[in-house]
Design a protein around this motif. Structure first.
Motif, PDB file in Angstrom:
ATOM      1  N   ILE A  78      -9.807  -1.868  -7.055  1.00 48.54           N
ATOM      2  CA  ILE A  78      -8.532  -0.617  -7.168  1.00 48.54           C
ATOM      3  C   ILE A  78      -9.258   0.473  -8.736  1.00 48.54           C
ATOM      4  CG2 ILE A  78      -7.146  -1.287  -5.449  1.00 48.54           C
ATOM      5  CD1 ILE A  78      -5.142  -2.768  -7.298  1.00 48.54           C
ATOM      6  N   ARG A  79      -8.681   1.002  -8.254  1.00 47.95           N
ATOM      7  CA  ARG A  79      -8.909   1.969  -9.438  1.00 47.95           C
ATOM      8  C   ARG A  79      -7.692   3.202 -10.144  1.00 47.95           C
ATOM      9  NH1 ARG A  79     -14.398   2.854 -10.243  1.00 47.95           N
ATOM     10  NH2 ARG A  79     -15.338   1.941  -8.146  1.00 47.95           N
ATOM     11  N   ASP A  80      -7.798   3.188 -10.582  1.00 43.68           N
ATOM     12  CA  ASP A  80      -6.101   4.362 -11.131  1.00 43.68           C
ATOM     13  C   ASP A  80      -5.287   4.228  -9.768  1.00 43.68           C
ATOM     14  OD1 ASP A  80      -5.337   6.037 -13.584  1.00 43.68           O
ATOM     15  OD2 ASP A  80      -6.767   7.294 -12.272  1.00 43.68           O
ATOM     16  N   VAL A  81      -4.536   2.977  -9.500  1.00 42.49           N
ATOM     17  CA  VAL A  81      -3.413   3.413  -8.252  1.00 42.49           C
ATOM     18  C   VAL A  81      -2.626   3.885  -9.023  1.00 42.49           C
ATOM     19  CG1 VAL A  81      -2.630   2.327  -6.606  1.00 42.49           C
ATOM     20  CG2 VAL A  81      -4.874   2.050  -6.901  1.00 42.49           C
ATOM     21  N   THR A  82      -1.786   4.626  -9.095  1.00 41.92           N
ATOM     22  CA  THR A  82      -0.199   4.828  -9.332  1.00 41.92           C
ATOM     23  C   THR A  82       0.609   4.926  -8.154  1.00 41.92           C
ATOM     24  OG1 THR A  82      -0.896   6.187 -12.033  1.00 41.92           O
ATOM     25  CG2 THR A  82       1.437   6.686 -10.640  1.00 41.92           C
ATOM     26  N   LEU A  83       1.734   4.092  -8.122  1.00 41.35           N
ATOM     27  CA  LEU A  83       2.003   4.124  -7.001  1.00 41.35           C
ATOM     28  C   LEU A  83       4.125   3.811  -7.044  1.00 41.35           C
ATOM     29  CD1 LEU A  83       2.740   4.650  -3.587  1.00 41.35           C
ATOM     30  CD2 LEU A  83       1.725   1.521  -4.067  1.00 41.35           C
ATOM     31  N   GLU A  84       4.833   4.028  -6.523  1.00 41.65           N
ATOM     32  CA  GLU A  84       6.628   3.552  -6.674  1.00 41.65           C
ATOM     33  C   GLU A  84       7.152   2.806  -5.405  1.00 41.65           C
ATOM     34  OE1 GLU A  84       8.684   6.104  -9.731  1.00 41.65           O
ATOM     35  OE2 GLU A  84       8.822   6.383  -7.647  1.00 41.65           O
ATOM     36  N   ILE A  85       7.680   2.213  -6.111  1.00 40.93           N
ATOM     37  CA  ILE A  85       7.800   1.130  -4.378  1.00 40.93           C
ATOM     38  C   ILE A  85       9.041   1.865  -4.317  1.00 40.93           C
ATOM     39  CG2 ILE A  85       7.975  -0.811  -3.190  1.00 40.93           C
ATOM     40  CD1 ILE A  85       5.698  -1.486  -4.518  1.00 40.93           C
ATOM     41  N   ARG A  86      10.074   1.864  -3.593  1.00 43.58           N
ATOM     42  CA  ARG A  86      11.240   2.748  -4.032  1.00 43.58           C
ATOM     43  C   ARG A  86      12.251   1.972  -2.740  1.00 43.58           C
ATOM     44  NH1 ARG A  86       9.259   8.337  -1.907  1.00 43.58           N
ATOM     45  NH2 ARG A  86       8.094   8.871  -3.280  1.00 43.58           N
ATOM     46  N   PRO A  87      13.507   1.124  -3.928  1.00 37.46           N
ATOM     47  CA  PRO A  87      14.649   0.699  -3.180  1.00 37.46           C
ATOM     48  C   PRO A  87      14.419   0.758  -1.859  1.00 37.46           C
ATOM     49  CG  PRO A  87      15.415   1.620  -5.062  1.00 37.46           C
ATOM     50  CD  PRO A  87      13.848   1.940  -5.326  1.00 37.46           C
ATOM     51  N   GLY A  88      14.994   0.368  -1.107  1.00 35.32           N
ATOM     52  CA  GLY A  88      15.009   0.242   0.539  1.00 35.32           C
ATOM     53  C   GLY A  88      14.182   0.799   1.428  1.00 35.32           C
ATOM     54  N   GLU A  89      13.432   1.046   1.225  1.00 31.32           N
ATOM     55  CA  GLU A  89      11.964   1.788   1.727  1.00 31.32           C
ATOM     56  C   GLU A  89      11.260   0.966   2.893  1.00 31.32           C
ATOM     57  OE1 GLU A  89       8.457   4.142   0.169  1.00 31.32           O
ATOM     58  OE2 GLU A  89       8.130   3.597  -1.339  1.00 31.32           O
ATOM     59  N   PHE A  90      10.443   1.460   3.367  1.00 32.34           N
ATOM     60  CA  PHE A  90       9.572   1.069   4.208  1.00 32.34           C
ATOM     61  C   PHE A  90       8.651   1.927   4.145  1.00 32.34           C
ATOM     62  CE2 PHE A  90       9.528  -2.083   8.495  1.00 32.34           C
ATOM     63  CZ  PHE A  90       7.818  -1.636   8.286  1.00 32.34           C
ATOM     64  N   LEU A  91       7.474   0.938   3.112  1.00 32.73           N
ATOM     65  CA  LEU A  91       6.550   1.667   3.310  1.00 32.73           C
ATOM     66  C   LEU A  91       5.191   0.495   4.397  1.00 32.73           C
ATOM     67  CD1 LEU A  91       4.520   3.542   1.151  1.00 32.73           C
ATOM     68  CD2 LEU A  91       4.311   1.123  -0.659  1.00 32.73           C
ATOM     69  N   ALA A  92       4.120   1.579   4.426  1.00 34.95           N
ATOM     70  CA  ALA A  92       2.866   1.711   5.667  1.00 34.95           C
ATOM     71  C   ALA A  92       1.799   1.675   4.206  1.00 34.95           C
ATOM     72  CB  ALA A  92       2.743   2.122   6.687  1.00 34.95           C
ATOM     73  N   LEU A  93       0.611   0.942   3.686  1.00 41.41           N
ATOM     74  CA  LEU A  93      -0.223   0.572   3.244  1.00 41.41           C
ATOM     75  C   LEU A  93      -0.970   0.517   4.062  1.00 41.41           C
ATOM     76  CD1 LEU A  93      -0.922   0.689   0.536  1.00 41.41           C
ATOM     77  CD2 LEU A  93      -1.121  -1.502   0.428  1.00 41.41           C
ATOM     78  N   ILE A  94      -1.964   2.292   4.369  1.00 38.87           N
ATOM     79  CA  ILE A  94      -3.183   1.844   5.242  1.00 38.87           C
ATOM     80  C   ILE A  94      -4.853   1.871   4.869  1.00 38.87           C
ATOM     81  CG2 ILE A  94      -1.907   2.221   7.060  1.00 38.87           C
ATOM     82  CD1 ILE A  94      -1.807   5.137   7.007  1.00 38.87           C
ATOM     83  N   GLY A  95      -5.934   2.075   5.733  1.00 37.77           N
ATOM     84  CA  GLY A  95      -6.585   2.032   5.262  1.00 37.77           C
ATOM     85  C   GLY A  95      -7.927   1.143   5.528  1.00 37.77           C
ATOM     86  N   HIS A  96      -9.055   1.578   5.321  1.00 38.34           N
ATOM     87  CA  HIS A  96     -10.466   0.870   6.296  1.00 38.34           C
ATOM     88  C   HIS A  96     -10.438  -0.776   4.970  1.00 38.34           C
ATOM     89  CE1 HIS A  96     -15.123   0.543   6.892  1.00 38.34           C
ATOM     90  NE2 HIS A  96     -14.223   0.510   7.656  1.00 38.34           N
ATOM     91  N   THR A  97     -11.189  -1.530   6.198  1.00 36.00           N
ATOM     92  CA  THR A  97     -10.937  -3.171   5.642  1.00 36.00           C
ATOM     93  C   THR A  97     -12.044  -3.143   4.065  1.00 36.00           C
ATOM     94  OG1 THR A  97     -11.514  -3.608   7.569  1.00 36.00           O
ATOM     95  CG2 THR A  97     -12.589  -5.531   5.668  1.00 36.00           C
ATOM     96  N   GLY A  98     -11.185  -3.149   3.125  1.00 35.02           N
ATOM     97  CA  GLY A  98     -12.319  -3.255   2.013  1.00 35.02           C
ATOM     98  C   GLY A  98     -11.913  -2.673   0.991  1.00 35.02           C
ATOM     99  N   CYS A  99     -10.371  -1.706   1.772  1.00 33.50           N
ATOM    100  CA  CYS A  99     -10.874  -0.231   0.438  1.00 33.50           C
ATOM    101  C   CYS A  99      -9.406  -0.220  -0.750  1.00 33.50           C
ATOM    102  CB  CYS A  99      -9.768   0.475   1.515  1.00 33.50           C
ATOM    103  SG  CYS A  99      -8.289   0.041   1.256  1.00 33.50           S
ATOM    104  N   GLY A 100      -9.220  -1.817  -0.318  1.00 34.15           N
ATOM    105  CA  GLY A 100      -7.869  -2.251  -1.543  1.00 34.15           C
ATOM    106  C   GLY A 100      -7.139  -2.986  -1.407  1.00 34.15           C
ATOM    107  N   LYS A 101      -6.476  -2.225   0.021  1.00 36.54           N
ATOM    108  CA  LYS A 101      -4.822  -3.000   0.037  1.00 36.54           C
ATOM    109  C   LYS A 101      -4.535  -4.844  -0.070  1.00 36.54           C
ATOM    110  CE  LYS A 101      -6.022  -2.510   4.647  1.00 36.54           C
ATOM    111  NZ  LYS A 101      -7.232  -2.380   4.551  1.00 36.54           N
ATOM    112  N   SER A 102      -5.645  -5.502   0.288  1.00 41.06           N
ATOM    113  CA  SER A 102      -4.557  -7.075  -0.176  1.00 41.06           C
ATOM    114  C   SER A 102      -4.889  -7.574  -1.614  1.00 41.06           C
ATOM    115  CB  SER A 102      -5.807  -7.743   0.098  1.00 41.06           C
ATOM    116  OG  SER A 102      -5.867  -8.042   1.957  1.00 41.06           O
ATOM    117  N   THR A 103      -5.493  -6.530  -2.273  1.00 37.31           N
ATOM    118  CA  THR A 103      -5.566  -6.539  -4.026  1.00 37.31           C
ATOM    119  C   THR A 103      -5.114  -5.902  -4.674  1.00 37.31           C
ATOM    120  OG1 THR A 103      -8.256  -6.204  -3.671  1.00 37.31           O
ATOM    121  CG2 THR A 103      -6.781  -5.842  -5.858  1.00 37.31           C
ATOM    122  N   LEU A 104      -3.904  -4.868  -3.471  1.00 33.35           N
ATOM    123  CA  LEU A 104      -3.134  -4.118  -4.573  1.00 33.35           C
ATOM    124  C   LEU A 104      -1.601  -5.122  -4.546  1.00 33.35           C
ATOM    125  CD1 LEU A 104      -2.291  -0.178  -3.575  1.00 33.35           C
ATOM    126  CD2 LEU A 104      -0.287  -1.446  -3.935  1.00 33.35           C
TER     127      LEU A 104
END
Ligand code: ADP
Ligand code: ADP
Ligand code: MG
Ligand code: MG
Lengths: 277, 289
Positions: free
Chosen positions: B23-49
């Protein structure tokens, strides 16, 4: 039936003498060249039936034949496994060699194919799944969909009549799933390879020649996709669900919209809705 | 509780021939109470994030902040972080390791130093929630379980910590339709009770149904971000990234391609039902047969 590659005649199977039947009284015949999808919740007996169909298991009761050969007759075992290959869920457990080409060769060595015949068979198999350009690569560096296609090539090199896929797309992402399913459809259409396609993705079954639903070891529904997927209540009883588009089509018809019966795919739905606008 | 990834880059095995920036220069806020989906092709870095959110992986560059505090600074309580942020791994067999299901689920609460009866209560509650209630199952080895049961056991282990943030890495992959639905209903229920959810998924139908916000990753970076209706408006772009769009979204794209004025806000089944009925009624009004 001479034109059927697989016949199951009142087949039952138990893993142990006192275990409940994992497959019970299944009668089924699959004509050469067809694409049959098998659906059913976990534990419904799909994998057991698949293994009965290529002689990995032999029936406790009833008879299974593959290309007319009884799976119970031990002298048929290797010929049956060659003619009815199998591809499983996890691509990582199926690839053994360090180079793709060797991986495809592995099965051929096992059945004693002459060395001079091997390169031709391997290359044809890799071309058929669109993986020839990866022949010299290391399998572990491939994507999931590519690994599964190599596993399929390994089976194809044995020149089978049929391939049984046991949830072979379950661990793949959408692109990988499309890659594998398209490769398999092509083999079925262009090479006439009979396909048994076990899956949890209803969408993957909509283009099959026939769909079978298993529940509690039995085949409880069988028919063309349109016949099976329009019976929503029954599907739910077996803990399955119709594809989203089929469900939507049924609700719209119920609301009076004059859509034809049996819409299963977004393409069909768009086509029909466009006619009404 | 606010989690913020601030310009996070992660490079695996730096300096080795296997060096890979996931993962590269990822800036992301996880807001209290939200339901956030993380999507992307395999190998794009989701599990690492995902593994940065609970501090399992440390950024090569950038920081992960919990309520403004850097979780990798000296003096930050990792223990509290692990309790508050639960991660259910993509492969449950990476998460399970004890001799029995009970011990596995009890592992976290035990580490919190809870009393034995409180541990037992939490384990039973967690197993109940994930539906692992068959007699004797708690005493089985986790590795004797089916794939779906293993995933539920891994989930129970995380729930027993009563986390405030739940990070789920492809929680429904490989499950049969009913088990998928049960799992999604459980997640949705936890969310409605106030748990913040971050869910990695390849099913756009699930994202459309449950998420408040979606983040699309491509090659280690965030490519798109927004409410599902905004994301799915770019169906062609998603498809070009090798991703699906919800089935009903495809119906809309195909209809618009045929020149039918189908609304773009159509990504859930109920919306499609209303929109298509309206199209038909409009057509009828114009005398189409
Ligand atoms: N190796 C095995 N030993 C004992 N029982 C098994 C074995 N494999 C499957 N079973 C049982 O047989 C039944 C059918 O399982 P299976 O064919 O794997 O179903 P499916 O593939 O539809 O999930 C289930 O009750 C399962 O627990
Ligand atoms: N332990 C590791 N060592 C080296 N590279 C890794 C490791 N884990 C993941 N990667 C690489 O990092 C990239 C992102 O992987 P991952 O976060 O698993 O993506 P996703 O979950 O989106 O499929 C991929 O290129 C992958 O090969
Ligand atoms: Mg199975
Ligand atoms: Mg992953």
């Amino acid at each position: 039936m001479a034109d059927a590659i697989f016949t199951l005649d009142h087949v039952s199977f138990a893993y142990d003498e006192d275990a409940p039947l994992a497959v019970r009284d299944v009668t089924l015949s699959v004509p050469f060249g067809e694409f049959h999808a098998v659906l059913g919740r976990n534990g419904s007996g799909k994998s057991t039936m698949a293994k009965l169909m290529n002689g990995l298991y032999t029936p406790t009761e009833g008879t299974v034949t593959v290309c007319g050969m009884d799976t119970r007759d031990e002298k048929n075992t290797w010929e049956i496994r060659r003619r009815a290959g199998m591809v499983f869920q996890n691509p990582d457990n199926q690839l053994v060699a360090t180079v793709v080409r060797e991986d495809v060769a592995f099965g051929l060595e096992n059945i004693g194919v002459p060395t001079e015949e091997m390169p031709g068979r391997i290359e044809r198999a890799l071309v058929d799944v669109g993986m020839m350009e990866y022949a010299e690569r290391a399998p572990h560096l491939l994507s999931g969909g590519q690994k599964q296609r190599v596993a399929i090539a390994g089976v194809l090199a044995m020149e089978p009549e049929a391939i049984i896929f046991d949830e072979s797309t379950a661990m793949l992402d959408p692109r990988g799933r499309r890659e594998v399913l398209n490769a398999v459809k092509r083999l079925n259409r262009d090479k006439g390879i009979t396909v048994i396609w076990i899956t949890h993705f209803m969408e993957e079954a909509v283009e099959a020649d026939r769909v079978h639903v298993m529940h509690d070891g039995q085949i409880v529904m069988s028919g063309m996709p349109r016949e099976v997927f329009t019976q929503e209540e029954k599907l739910r009883e077996y803990r399955l669900d119709a594809p989203v588009t089929a469900r939507l089509a049924r609700r719209l018809r119920k609301a009076g919209m004059p859509l034809p019966e049996g819409i299963l795919t977004p393409e069909e739905m768009a086509e029909e809705v466009a006619k009404l606008c | 509780m606010l989690i913020r990834l601030d310009h996070v880059t992660h490079t695996y095995q730096p300096g080795s021939p296997f060096q890979a920036t996931a993962i590269r220069d990822v800036t992301l806020e996880i807001r209290p109470g939200e339901f956030l989906a993380l999507i992307g092709h395999t190998g794009c870095g989701k599990s690492t994030l995902a593994q940065h959110i609970n501090g399992l992986l440390k950024p090569t560059e950038g920081r992960v902040l919990l309520d403004g505090k850097d979780i990798h600074e000296k003096g930050f309580s990792k223990k509290e972080l692990r309790r508050a942020v639960g991660l259910v791994f993509q492969y449950p067999e990476h998460q399970l390791f004890e001799e029995t299901v009970f011990k596995d689920v009890a592992f976290g609460p035990r580490n919190l130093g809870l009393a034995e009866n409180e541990i037992k209560e939490r384990v039973e509650e967690a197993l109940e929630r994930v539906g692992l209630t068959d007699p004797g199952i708690a005493e089985k080895s986790p590795f004797e379980l089916s794939g779906g049961q293993m995933r539920r056991a891994a989930m129970a282990g995380v729930l027993a910590m009563r986390p405030e943030v739940l990070v789920l890495d492809e929680p429904a992959a490989g499950l049969d339709p009913q088990s998928r639905e049960d799992m999604l209903q459980l997640i949705s229920h936890l969310h409605s009770q106030g748990t913040t959810v971050v869910m990695i998924s390849h099913s756009m139908d699930d994202v459309a149904r449950f998420a408040d916000r979606a983040v699309v990753m491509e090659k280690g970076a965030i490519a798109m971000e927004g409410a599902p209706e905004e994301i799915f408006r770019h169906g062609e772009r998603l498809e070009s990234m090798g991703l699906d769009v919800p089935s009903v979204c495809r119906i809309g794209m195909l209809l618009r391609g045929k020149g039918v004025a189908c609304p773009e806000e159509m990504f859930r089944e109920d919306q499609a039902y209303d929109a298509l009925l309206a199209l038909w009624k409009g057509g009828k009004a114009h005398g189409v047969q």
